[in-house]
Motif scaffolding. Sequence first.
Motif, mmCIF file in Angstrom:
data_model
loop_
_atom_site.group_PDB
_atom_site.id
_atom_site.type_symbol
_atom_site.label_atom_id
_atom_site.label_comp_id
_atom_site.label_asym_id
_atom_site.label_seq_id
_atom_site.Cartn_x
_atom_site.Cartn_y
_atom_site.Cartn_z
ATOM 1 N N SER A 113 1.556 10.807 -6.438
ATOM 2 C CA SER A 113 0.526 10.365 -7.399
ATOM 3 C C SER A 113 0.281 11.442 -8.446
ATOM 4 O O SER A 113 0.200 12.619 -8.121
ATOM 5 N N ARG A 115 0.823 -1.206 0.000
ATOM 6 C CA ARG A 115 0.000 0.000 0.000
ATOM 7 C C ARG A 115 0.859 1.259 0.000
ATOM 8 O O ARG A 115 2.031 1.224 0.353
ATOM 9 N N ARG A 116 0.258 2.324 -0.392
ATOM 10 C CA ARG A 116 0.878 3.646 -0.323
ATOM 11 C C ARG A 116 0.437 4.264 1.007
ATOM 12 O O ARG A 116 -0.723 4.172 1.375
ATOM 13 N N SER A 117 1.358 4.873 1.709
ATOM 14 C CA SER A 117 1.047 5.522 2.974
ATOM 15 C C SER A 117 0.044 6.646 2.773
ATOM 16 O O SER A 117 0.178 7.447 1.838
ATOM 17 N N GLU A 118 -0.960 6.710 3.656
ATOM 18 C CA GLU A 118 -1.942 7.796 3.578
ATOM 19 C C GLU A 118 -1.332 9.116 4.058
ATOM 20 O O GLU A 118 -1.660 10.174 3.541
ATOM 21 N N ARG A 119 -0.436 9.056 5.044
ATOM 22 C CA ARG A 119 0.171 10.269 5.604
ATOM 23 C C ARG A 119 1.336 10.781 4.774
ATOM 24 O O ARG A 119 1.597 11.974 4.733
ATOM 25 N N GLN A 120 2.067 9.874 4.162
ATOM 26 C CA GLN A 120 3.218 10.241 3.331
ATOM 27 C C GLN A 120 3.022 9.628 1.950
ATOM 28 O O GLN A 120 3.410 8.486 1.720
ATOM 29 N N PRO A 121 2.449 10.356 1.020
ATOM 30 C CA PRO A 121 2.110 9.786 -0.290
ATOM 31 C C PRO A 121 3.310 9.331 -1.114
ATOM 32 O O PRO A 121 3.136 8.617 -2.098
#
Length: 148
Positions: A146, A107-113
């Motif tokens: 992104s 997954r991609r971190s929500e806090r650190q994209p």
Amino acid sequence: MKFAEFHNGQTLVRGPVQITEEDIVAFARAWDPQWFHTDVERAGKGPWKGLIASGWQTCGIAMRLAVTGILDGSESFGSPGLEYLKWLAPVRPGDSLTLHAEVLDVRRSERQPTLGILRWRWRVLNQEAVAVLELVATSLFELPVSGE
């Protein structure tokens, strides 16, 4: 492999690598100088009935297989550590070890994209398909924002 190539449930197999008596003794003399890793004669009379590799050497072999066979050329830049590590069976001279890496979560971190997080289980099997090592690790990947 690039971070985008990993997916949940994926299993990656790399190896085998054969370990010799010389490999075991040399590693142990440098890093884990316990008698059952360094003294062939004494180890033969000990509880393991022969020389065995250090568990740390087995971890190093697994790491080498993961880096050269999976992570080389990726965006991987480190790990916060392991959540689980077990040495399940002894590794002996002549054993051929193969890494089986199962992707548990990607997954991609929500806090650190720009941070990709890969959680995976590594199992190292010998030539008889006996598991000698199991661990669960997290690997970190530096990703573009992104849309870039």
